[in-house]
Enzyme design. Structure first.
Site: not given
Ligand code: AMP
Length: 279
Positions: A34, A37, A61, A149-150, A153, A187
């Site tokens: 989205h 990313h 994880q 956001k994380d 992490q 999600r």
């Molecule tokens: P994920 O695919 O959920 O593992 O996320 C991959 C990367 O994208 C991680 O570093 C997340 O923190 C980042 N991310 C996910 N959602 C957002 C968001 N809304 N804003 C900024 N970064 C994000």
């Protein structure tokens, strides 16, 4: 843009650029991409000669099998979006490619992973550290991009990079939100319209608490956020903690830190959403 599926092909593709003295930026993701990313990918393209993105739903994880199975997978659409955003290489490994044998490594992050997500999802951050360290070892990027956001992490990754002396610069990126304020998340695709309209209240309540916080005690703000969110439809707060943004330990008084962050996890029906706000 090249899509590669094996470590060998990834390293071939990357080494050509490295030998030409080009810088490598890296964005690890689990796909279902989205705008959040994509903001990382765009920054990565801006700051590096080559942007590598991985798409890998990392089983180690997930502490909940159903969550792993239900995790959205939209690889074709993801590849199109990445091409448009300017990524040079997309790495889509299989589980066997990343874990030819089970990864038994146990990381020790001290107090950082004993709280919040670490407490409610036992083993989660160990799995994150396993996959990210493995991906760093494969890609050997100069810079890697992670979303705030994380929040926890990001702190864990920084700690891992320090502990293991990994020569990579970690670049944090701000949370991207929908117009409604809802933090973008893979999600969110699983929310129906009613759930989505409830979920927007998470950020609304967090933002209101930011306006109030100077006038109230930490515990009062904490309780108010939890109560206000729990009043809404199917929302159920799993935890809301106000912590020092560096140590991730709870604060009891605003004067304890100049970097207070409220971190929240809320169930919207059976979908688990996370968000945070810096006070
Ligand atoms: P994920 O695919 O959920 O593992 O996320 C991959 C990367 O994208 C991680 O570093 C997340 O923190 C980042 N991310 C996910 N959602 C957002 C968001 N809304 N804003 C900024 N970064 C994000």
């Amino acid at each position: 843009m090249t899509t590669v599926y094996t470590i060998e092909d990834l390293q071939k593709a990357v080494s050509i650029s490295k030998n030409e003295g080009k810088t490598i930026g890296f964005v690890p993701t689990m796909g279902a991409l989205h705008e959040g990313h994509i903001s990382l990918v765009k920054k990565c393209c801006e700051q590096n000669d080559i942007c590598v993105v991985s798409i890998f739903v990392n089983p180690t994880q997930f502490n909940n099998q159903a969550d792993l199975e239900k995790y959205p997978r939209t690889i074709e659409q993801d590849t199109k979006i990445l091409e448009k955003a300017g990524a040079a290489i997309v790495f889509v490994p299989s589980v066997e490619e990343i874990y030819p044998e089970p990864d038994m490594r146990q990381f020790d992050f001290g107090q950082l992973d004993k709280v919040m997500e670490g407490k409610f999802r036992p083993g989660h951050f160990n799995g994150v550290a396993q996959v990210v360290s493995r991906l760093f070892d494969i890609v050997k990027p100069d810079r890697a991009y992670f979303g705030e956001k994380d929040f926890q992490q990001l702190a864990i990754i920084r700690q891992m990079v320090r502990q293991c002396n990994i020569p990579v610069e970690i670049v944090p990126m701000p949370i991207r939100r929908e117009e409604s304020g809802l933090a973008m998340s893979s999600r969110n695709q699983r929310l129906n319209d009613e759930e989505k309209s409830e979920a927007v209240n998470i950020y609304r309540v967090l933002s209101e608490s930011k306006k109030l916080y100077k006038y109230k005690a930490v515990e009062e703000i904490r309780e108010k956020v939890i109560d206000d969110i729990n009043k809404i439809g199917s929302l159920k707060v799993e935890y809301f903690e106000i912590v020092d943004g560096n140590t991730l330990q709870q604060i009891t008084n605003w004067s304890e830190t100049d970097y207070a962050v409220g971190c929240i996890t809320v169930f919207c029906g059976d979908i688990r959403l996370i968000d945070n706000i810096v006070y």
